[in-house]
Design a protein around this motif. Sequence first.
Motif, PDB file in Angstrom:
ATOM      1  N   THR A  43       0.814  -1.207   0.000  1.00 45.68           N
ATOM      2  CA  THR A  43       0.000   0.000   0.000  1.00 45.68           C
ATOM      3  C   THR A  43       0.853   1.266   0.000  1.00 45.68           C
ATOM      4  O   THR A  43       2.029   1.246   0.352  1.00 45.68           O
ATOM      5  CB  THR A  43      -0.927   0.044   1.230  1.00 45.68           C
ATOM      6  OG1 THR A  43      -0.118   0.185   2.400  1.00 45.68           O
ATOM      7  CG2 THR A  43      -1.796  -1.202   1.324  1.00 45.68           C
ATOM      8  N   TYR A  44       0.212   2.366  -0.375  1.00 48.74           N
ATOM      9  CA  TYR A  44       0.882   3.660  -0.327  1.00 48.74           C
ATOM     10  C   TYR A  44       1.350   3.968   1.093  1.00 48.74           C
ATOM     11  O   TYR A  44       2.440   4.484   1.291  1.00 48.74           O
ATOM     12  CB  TYR A  44      -0.047   4.779  -0.804  1.00 48.74           C
ATOM     13  CG  TYR A  44      -0.443   4.684  -2.260  1.00 48.74           C
ATOM     14  CD1 TYR A  44       0.507   4.490  -3.257  1.00 48.74           C
ATOM     15  CD2 TYR A  44      -1.770   4.814  -2.643  1.00 48.74           C
ATOM     16  CE1 TYR A  44       0.141   4.420  -4.593  1.00 48.74           C
ATOM     17  CE2 TYR A  44      -2.140   4.756  -3.972  1.00 48.74           C
ATOM     18  CZ  TYR A  44      -1.184   4.558  -4.941  1.00 48.74           C
ATOM     19  OH  TYR A  44      -1.536   4.495  -6.264  1.00 48.74           O
ATOM     20  N   ASP A  45       0.529   3.648   2.082  1.00 49.10           N
ATOM     21  CA  ASP A  45       0.901   3.900   3.484  1.00 49.10           C
ATOM     22  C   ASP A  45       2.151   3.116   3.875  1.00 49.10           C
ATOM     23  O   ASP A  45       3.024   3.639   4.570  1.00 49.10           O
ATOM     24  CB  ASP A  45      -0.254   3.549   4.434  1.00 49.10           C
ATOM     25  CG  ASP A  45      -1.410   4.526   4.349  1.00 49.10           C
ATOM     26  OD1 ASP A  45      -1.194   5.678   3.892  1.00 49.10           O
ATOM     27  OD2 ASP A  45      -2.529   4.151   4.737  1.00 49.10           O
ATOM     28  N   GLU A  46       2.249   1.866   3.453  1.00 45.50           N
ATOM     29  CA  GLU A  46       3.441   1.057   3.731  1.00 45.50           C
ATOM     30  C   GLU A  46       4.670   1.666   3.063  1.00 45.50           C
ATOM     31  O   GLU A  46       5.752   1.718   3.653  1.00 45.50           O
ATOM     32  CB  GLU A  46       3.249  -0.376   3.237  1.00 45.50           C
ATOM     33  CG  GLU A  46       2.223  -1.163   4.018  1.00 45.50           C
ATOM     34  CD  GLU A  46       1.879  -2.486   3.366  1.00 45.50           C
ATOM     35  OE1 GLU A  46       1.665  -3.465   4.116  1.00 45.50           O
ATOM     36  OE2 GLU A  46       1.812  -2.580   2.120  1.00 45.50           O
ATOM     37  N   LYS A  49       5.719   4.769   5.018  1.00 47.21           N
ATOM     38  CA  LYS A  49       6.289   4.387   6.312  1.00 47.21           C
ATOM     39  C   LYS A  49       7.733   3.897   6.176  1.00 47.21           C
ATOM     40  O   LYS A  49       8.603   4.293   6.953  1.00 47.21           O
ATOM     41  CB  LYS A  49       5.423   3.295   6.952  1.00 47.21           C
ATOM     42  CG  LYS A  49       5.899   2.857   8.302  1.00 47.21           C
ATOM     43  CD  LYS A  49       4.994   1.787   8.865  1.00 47.21           C
ATOM     44  CE  LYS A  49       5.532   1.280  10.179  1.00 47.21           C
ATOM     45  NZ  LYS A  49       4.744   0.156  10.684  1.00 47.21           N
ATOM     46  N   GLY A  54       7.989   7.570   7.221  1.00 53.29           N
ATOM     47  CA  GLY A  54       6.686   7.916   7.767  1.00 53.29           C
ATOM     48  C   GLY A  54       6.559   9.323   8.310  1.00 53.29           C
ATOM     49  O   GLY A  54       5.470   9.765   8.623  1.00 53.29           O
TER      50      GLY A  54
END
Length: 92
Positions: A43-46, A49, A54
Amino acid sequence: YLSAVWTFELSSATINAPHRKFYLTKKEVLFIQMLLRNTDITTYDEMIKILWSGGKYVTLNALRLFTKDLKKKLPPKTLKNFQDIGYQLIIY
């Protein structure tokens, strides 16, 4: 192996194509390692981070530019985008 004739070499931070060698940045190496470990969508969040620690604000456009540059170093159709979710490595 990224395909039958393309390889990723962690020790030299390169992708070796049949007639060319591509040198990777540190973030590109980290991202490929993430994709290889994760059989599902990264994912984009991963990505934010791990690749940007992050802490920084990273735009979706910055992520797209990063992956656009990396796609030029990968076999065709290897990095698949899932809109608004992330990316997955497709190995043939």
